[in-house]
Design a protein around this motif. Sequence first.
Motif, PDB file in Angstrom:
ATOM      1  N   SER A 253       0.684  -1.220  -0.102  1.00 15.49           N
ATOM      2  CA  SER A 253       0.078   0.023  -0.095  1.00 15.49           C
ATOM      3  C   SER A 253       1.062   1.307  -0.027  1.00 15.49           C
ATOM      4  O   SER A 253       1.723   1.023   0.636  1.00 15.49           O
ATOM      5  CB  SER A 253      -1.059   0.329   1.201  1.00 15.49           C
ATOM      6  OG  SER A 253      -1.912   1.422   1.813  1.00 15.49           O
ATOM      7  N   GLY A 254       0.471   2.755  -0.674  1.00 18.16           N
ATOM      8  CA  GLY A 254       0.511   3.348  -0.611  1.00 18.16           C
ATOM      9  C   GLY A 254       1.323   4.216   0.956  1.00 18.16           C
ATOM     10  O   GLY A 254       1.750   4.923   1.515  1.00 18.16           O
ATOM     11  N   TRP A 255       0.685   3.890   1.843  1.00 16.45           N
ATOM     12  CA  TRP A 255      -0.311   4.247   3.416  1.00 16.45           C
ATOM     13  C   TRP A 255       1.664   3.580   3.782  1.00 16.45           C
ATOM     14  O   TRP A 255       1.837   4.307   4.971  1.00 16.45           O
ATOM     15  CB  TRP A 255      -1.234   3.819   4.082  1.00 16.45           C
ATOM     16  CG  TRP A 255      -1.558   4.655   3.472  1.00 16.45           C
ATOM     17  CD1 TRP A 255      -3.371   4.206   2.422  1.00 16.45           C
ATOM     18  CD2 TRP A 255      -2.458   6.029   3.029  1.00 16.45           C
ATOM     19  NE1 TRP A 255      -3.836   5.272   1.936  1.00 16.45           N
ATOM     20  CE2 TRP A 255      -3.626   6.354   2.786  1.00 16.45           C
ATOM     21  CE3 TRP A 255      -0.994   6.842   4.201  1.00 16.45           C
ATOM     22  CZ2 TRP A 255      -4.157   7.811   3.198  1.00 16.45           C
ATOM     23  CZ3 TRP A 255      -2.486   9.141   4.310  1.00 16.45           C
ATOM     24  CH2 TRP A 255      -3.097   8.997   3.289  1.00 16.45           C
ATOM     25  N   MET A 256       2.103   2.849   3.135  1.00 18.46           N
ATOM     26  CA  MET A 256       3.340   2.240   3.855  1.00 18.46           C
ATOM     27  C   MET A 256       4.128   3.032   3.668  1.00 18.46           C
ATOM     28  O   MET A 256       5.476   2.706   4.745  1.00 18.46           O
ATOM     29  CB  MET A 256       3.411   0.523   3.496  1.00 18.46           C
ATOM     30  CG  MET A 256       2.183  -0.579   3.188  1.00 18.46           C
ATOM     31  SD  MET A 256       2.428  -0.691   5.344  1.00 18.46           S
ATOM     32  CE  MET A 256       0.396   0.045   5.503  1.00 18.46           C
ATOM     33  N   ALA A 257       4.099   4.180   3.561  1.00 28.73           N
ATOM     34  CA  ALA A 257       5.289   4.861   3.035  1.00 28.73           C
ATOM     35  C   ALA A 257       5.965   5.748   4.914  1.00 28.73           C
ATOM     36  O   ALA A 257       6.829   6.495   5.401  1.00 28.73           O
ATOM     37  CB  ALA A 257       4.952   5.619   2.452  1.00 28.73           C
ATOM     38  N   LEU A 258       4.306   5.482   5.491  1.00 29.07           N
ATOM     39  CA  LEU A 258       4.296   5.970   6.498  1.00 29.07           C
ATOM     40  C   LEU A 258       4.603   5.050   7.748  1.00 29.07           C
ATOM     41  O   LEU A 258       3.583   4.080   7.766  1.00 29.07           O
ATOM     42  CB  LEU A 258       3.300   6.755   7.320  1.00 29.07           C
ATOM     43  CG  LEU A 258       2.513   7.896   5.702  1.00 29.07           C
ATOM     44  CD1 LEU A 258       0.883   8.812   6.143  1.00 29.07           C
ATOM     45  CD2 LEU A 258       3.678   9.014   5.860  1.00 29.07           C
TER      46      LEU A 258
END
Length: 334
Positions: A253-258
Amino acid sequence: MVLEFTEDGIYCPAGRFHIDPWRPVDRALVTHGHADHAYPGHRHYLSSAGAAPVIRHRLGDIDIEGMPYDETRDINGVRVSFHPAGHVPGSAQIRVEHGGEVWVVSGDYKTTADALSEPWAPVRCHAFITECTFGLPIFDWRNDAELSAEINGWWQTNCAEGRFSMLGAYSLGKAQRVMTMVDPSIGPILTHGAVENTNEVLRAQGIALPQTIRITPDLDLKAHVGALVVAPPGALAQPWARRFGQASQGIASGWMALRGVRRRRAADRGFVVSDHADWKGLNAAVKETGASRIFTTHGYTAAFRQWLEEEGYDAQIVETEYGDDLLEAEEAPA
């Protein structure tokens, strides 16, 4: 205005149709098959030809028509057409033209090409309604070759140690994209029922996917130790996942950048894989449309709007009921 923003969703008064409405309407033009854009209950659906099969699969016996990309249709004197969005197979931007003015609704989109979806194509317009799920400069996606090496390395290590690799990914789009990125020679690919059901729909459309094995109650898991298990993110926290023992769990997921998001999801690994545009992609898309009026929806709307205003655009925020890149409504046990 060519399009208005109502309590039911985006509405074209001249054409008497809605775009991705979240309440039942008479005629709905739908950008793609994710549950936060393709809602049940509409009297008639119109989508791209590539999106129609999965929308029908998800919503059942509905009145839906699919249009080829770039073909123009007149609806009550309004010209509409669907154009590739690069988000998931069949995803579309919707172009609406009336009275010499052109508006484009982006739906969800990604400006970099992958091995699965039709590549995003810019559409010139006067007003652009854009998602900005990842509308901050910190979101800067790596290329698929690097992501592929990272995921394969994780899977290879787990396989050598006799563990399953459980990867959480959307059942429509993300799961299949990940499958095109992994190396099937490492081991078998097992799929949650929600993922495999979508695989079957896409394969029937001629979309090439690697060989997969549906996970059923009678599947002999001992014969597949070290496999990659692809499932919706929510399934990893359900009793369904316990059958795989001490597996390594990852989420794409793109949110794994956080980092905080990955910790809250209790994943061993987070792979920054998104089917939405990153900061650079959003800015490139806005510029390539040539639009002077921009409407930002779902995501970092305030920050992206402020940036656009500083860049000289007439930018506004539109409140919608669209979702994000991590949770999906179809995360039921298989």
